[in-house]
Design a protein around this motif. Structure first.
Motif, PDB file in Angstrom:
ATOM      1  N   ALA A 280      -9.494   4.777  -6.548  1.00  5.06           N
ATOM      2  CA  ALA A 280      -8.039   5.243  -6.624  1.00  5.06           C
ATOM      3  C   ALA A 280      -7.172   4.942  -5.364  1.00  5.06           C
ATOM      4  CB  ALA A 280      -8.039   6.648  -6.897  1.00  5.06           C
ATOM      5  N   VAL A 281      -7.726   5.042  -4.315  1.00  3.90           N
ATOM      6  CA  VAL A 281      -7.115   4.887  -2.928  1.00  3.90           C
ATOM      7  C   VAL A 281      -6.844   3.256  -2.650  1.00  3.90           C
ATOM      8  CG1 VAL A 281      -7.216   5.013  -0.438  1.00  3.90           C
ATOM      9  CG2 VAL A 281      -7.718   7.023  -1.752  1.00  3.90           C
ATOM     10  N   LEU A 282      -7.988   2.515  -3.136  1.00  2.00           N
ATOM     11  CA  LEU A 282      -7.640   1.119  -3.116  1.00  2.00           C
ATOM     12  C   LEU A 282      -6.557   0.543  -4.023  1.00  2.00           C
ATOM     13  CD1 LEU A 282     -11.524   0.018  -2.795  1.00  2.00           C
ATOM     14  CD2 LEU A 282      -9.693   0.155  -1.053  1.00  2.00           C
ATOM     15  N   ASN A 283      -6.632   1.024  -5.193  1.00  3.45           N
ATOM     16  CA  ASN A 283      -5.620   0.949  -6.258  1.00  3.45           C
ATOM     17  C   ASN A 283      -4.346   1.184  -5.720  1.00  3.45           C
ATOM     18  OD1 ASN A 283      -4.678   0.200  -8.948  1.00  3.45           O
ATOM     19  ND2 ASN A 283      -4.241   2.356  -8.984  1.00  3.45           N
ATOM     20  N   GLY A 284      -4.063   2.290  -5.118  1.00  2.45           N
ATOM     21  CA  GLY A 284      -2.744   2.381  -4.485  1.00  2.45           C
ATOM     22  C   GLY A 284      -2.421   1.832  -3.489  1.00  2.45           C
ATOM     23  N   GLY A 285      -3.323   1.422  -2.579  1.00  2.00           N
ATOM     24  CA  GLY A 285      -2.869   0.252  -1.467  1.00  2.00           C
ATOM     25  C   GLY A 285      -2.634  -0.894  -2.121  1.00  2.00           C
ATOM     26  N   PHE A 286      -3.272  -1.530  -3.243  1.00  2.29           N
ATOM     27  CA  PHE A 286      -2.865  -2.719  -3.874  1.00  2.29           C
ATOM     28  C   PHE A 286      -1.710  -2.631  -4.446  1.00  2.29           C
ATOM     29  CE2 PHE A 286      -3.393  -5.153  -7.714  1.00  2.29           C
ATOM     30  CZ  PHE A 286      -3.194  -6.398  -7.413  1.00  2.29           C
ATOM     31  N   ARG A 287      -1.161  -1.494  -5.105  1.00  2.00           N
ATOM     32  CA  ARG A 287      -0.042  -1.301  -5.730  1.00  2.00           C
ATOM     33  C   ARG A 287       1.151  -1.097  -4.566  1.00  2.00           C
ATOM     34  NH1 ARG A 287      -0.303   3.962  -7.551  1.00  2.00           N
ATOM     35  NH2 ARG A 287       0.578   4.571  -5.311  1.00  2.00           N
ATOM     36  N   GLU A 288       0.819  -0.796  -3.485  1.00  8.52           N
ATOM     37  CA  GLU A 288       2.253  -0.871  -2.534  1.00  8.52           C
ATOM     38  C   GLU A 288       2.128  -2.196  -1.664  1.00  8.52           C
ATOM     39  OE1 GLU A 288       4.214   1.706  -2.300  1.00  8.52           O
ATOM     40  OE2 GLU A 288       3.357   2.521  -3.866  1.00  8.52           O
ATOM     41  N   VAL A 289       1.080  -2.971  -1.787  1.00 12.76           N
ATOM     42  CA  VAL A 289       1.171  -4.075  -0.781  1.00 12.76           C
ATOM     43  C   VAL A 289       1.325  -5.114  -1.398  1.00 12.76           C
ATOM     44  CG1 VAL A 289      -0.188  -5.666   0.801  1.00 12.76           C
ATOM     45  CG2 VAL A 289      -0.427  -3.043   1.170  1.00 12.76           C
ATOM     46  N   VAL A 290       0.998  -5.190  -2.597  1.00 18.15           N
ATOM     47  CA  VAL A 290       0.837  -6.466  -3.512  1.00 18.15           C
ATOM     48  C   VAL A 290       1.796  -6.380  -4.666  1.00 18.15           C
ATOM     49  CG1 VAL A 290      -0.462  -8.144  -5.128  1.00 18.15           C
ATOM     50  CG2 VAL A 290      -1.306  -7.110  -2.759  1.00 18.15           C
ATOM     51  N   LEU A 291       1.757  -5.152  -5.735  1.00 18.93           N
ATOM     52  CA  LEU A 291       2.521  -5.182  -6.858  1.00 18.93           C
ATOM     53  C   LEU A 291       3.913  -4.982  -6.499  1.00 18.93           C
ATOM     54  CD1 LEU A 291      -0.144  -3.439  -9.143  1.00 18.93           C
ATOM     55  CD2 LEU A 291       0.269  -5.899  -8.760  1.00 18.93           C
ATOM     56  N   VAL A 292       4.166  -3.831  -5.841  1.00 18.21           N
ATOM     57  CA  VAL A 292       5.708  -3.366  -5.470  1.00 18.21           C
ATOM     58  C   VAL A 292       6.455  -4.484  -5.258  1.00 18.21           C
ATOM     59  CG1 VAL A 292       7.303  -1.829  -4.406  1.00 18.21           C
ATOM     60  CG2 VAL A 292       5.072  -0.916  -5.194  1.00 18.21           C
ATOM     61  N   SER A 293       6.260  -5.486  -4.470  1.00 21.33           N
ATOM     62  CA  SER A 293       6.874  -6.596  -4.065  1.00 21.33           C
ATOM     63  C   SER A 293       7.271  -7.647  -5.095  1.00 21.33           C
ATOM     64  CB  SER A 293       6.501  -7.186  -2.668  1.00 21.33           C
ATOM     65  OG  SER A 293       5.197  -7.712  -2.928  1.00 21.33           O
ATOM     66  N   ARG A 294       6.311  -7.755  -5.947  1.00 23.54           N
ATOM     67  CA  ARG A 294       6.530  -8.689  -7.099  1.00 23.54           C
ATOM     68  C   ARG A 294       6.842  -8.213  -8.173  1.00 23.54           C
ATOM     69  NH1 ARG A 294       1.936 -10.163  -4.100  1.00 23.54           N
ATOM     70  NH2 ARG A 294       1.556 -12.568  -3.804  1.00 23.54           N
ATOM     71  N   LEU A 295       6.669  -6.905  -8.555  1.00 27.26           N
ATOM     72  CA  LEU A 295       6.986  -6.450  -9.870  1.00 27.26           C
ATOM     73  C   LEU A 295       8.185  -5.316  -9.664  1.00 27.26           C
ATOM     74  CD1 LEU A 295       3.569  -5.666 -11.282  1.00 27.26           C
ATOM     75  CD2 LEU A 295       4.873  -7.840 -11.700  1.00 27.26           C
ATOM     76  N   GLY A 296       8.412  -4.818  -8.652  1.00 30.62           N
ATOM     77  CA  GLY A 296       9.245  -3.691  -8.447  1.00 30.62           C
ATOM     78  C   GLY A 296       8.491  -2.133  -8.714  1.00 30.62           C
ATOM     79  N   HIS A 297       9.186  -1.246  -8.232  1.00 29.36           N
ATOM     80  CA  HIS A 297       8.176   0.181  -8.289  1.00 29.36           C
ATOM     81  C   HIS A 297       7.760   0.814  -9.670  1.00 29.36           C
ATOM     82  CE1 HIS A 297       8.733   1.147  -4.133  1.00 29.36           C
ATOM     83  NE2 HIS A 297       9.966   0.786  -3.913  1.00 29.36           N
ATOM     84  N   ARG A 298       8.637   0.437 -10.639  1.00 29.36           N
ATOM     85  CA  ARG A 298       8.400   0.949 -11.976  1.00 29.36           C
ATOM     86  C   ARG A 298       7.176   0.443 -12.636  1.00 29.36           C
ATOM     87  NH1 ARG A 298       7.638   4.920 -15.172  1.00 29.36           N
ATOM     88  NH2 ARG A 298       7.916   4.779 -17.219  1.00 29.36           N
ATOM     89  N   ALA A 299       7.455  -1.056 -12.631  1.00 30.24           N
ATOM     90  CA  ALA A 299       6.625  -2.099 -13.292  1.00 30.24           C
ATOM     91  C   ALA A 299       5.146  -1.670 -12.212  1.00 30.24           C
ATOM     92  CB  ALA A 299       6.748  -3.355 -13.363  1.00 30.24           C
ATOM     93  N   ALA A 300       5.208  -1.741 -11.162  1.00 29.83           N
ATOM     94  CA  ALA A 300       3.868  -1.471 -10.320  1.00 29.83           C
ATOM     95  C   ALA A 300       3.279  -0.362 -10.684  1.00 29.83           C
ATOM     96  CB  ALA A 300       4.394  -1.864  -9.005  1.00 29.83           C
ATOM     97  N   HIS A 301       4.146   0.765 -10.757  1.00 31.98           N
ATOM     98  CA  HIS A 301       3.414   2.108 -11.023  1.00 31.98           C
ATOM     99  C   HIS A 301       2.707   1.968 -12.502  1.00 31.98           C
ATOM    100  CE1 HIS A 301       2.894   6.138 -11.532  1.00 31.98           C
ATOM    101  NE2 HIS A 301       3.415   6.439 -12.528  1.00 31.98           N
TER     102      HIS A 301
END
Length: 148
Positions: free
Chosen positions: A35-56
């Motif tokens: 879960a912690v690794l997933n949260g890091g992946f979300r913040e470092v990779v997904l948010v910049s590519r998808l935005g906050h909502r889609a990344a969440h």
């Protein structure tokens, strides 16, 4: 009457064997790391590519999938013949530990409780509730399916 069964206990449900909960605690620790690794992946990779909502949304789906895979692997690989009440207890423990951990981290970070509670607002469009629901249901679901 069997010499193993004390008189009058035939109708009582079996208590949860505490030793049966040791390995599930280690499994929860693995899921917490994921879960912690997933949260890091979300913040470092997904948010910049998808935005906050889609990344969440994607991050929550990935975490639920990881929880289900780990729970499946745990139930499938264990040699312990878990009772239904023990599988339910495992799900409750995993859920309580996760929600407690989330509130503890929020407290340490100075996040108001109202913000942490807001993550559970399904009517407000939040999907995080899927994580504790998966944790609660997975052991009993897979235990029932795999132990038929």
């Amino acid at each position: 009457m069997s010499s193993r069964t004390p008189q009058g206990t035939e109708d009582r449900p079996d208590p949860v064997r505490l030793r049966a909960l040791r390995r599930p605690l280690a499994v929860w620790a693995l899921m917490a790391v994921l879960a912690v690794l997933n949260g890091g992946f979300r913040e470092v990779v997904l948010v910049s590519r998808l935005g906050h909502r889609a990344a969440h949304l994607l991050s929550t789906a990935l975490l639920v999938a990881a929880i289900l895979l780990v729970a499946y692997g745990f139930v499938r690989s264990t040699s312990v013949d878990y009772r239904r009440t023990e599988l339910a207890a495992v799900g409750v423990c995993w859920t309580v530990l996760t929600v407690g951990f989330e509130f503890l981290v929020g407290y340490v970070e100075g996040t108001p409780v109202s913000v942490t509670l807001g993550q559970y607002d399904v009517l407000g469009g939040q999907v995080w509730i899927a994580v504790p629901v998966a944790l609660l249901a997975a052991p009993l679901l897979f235990g029932h399916v795999l132990r038929r």
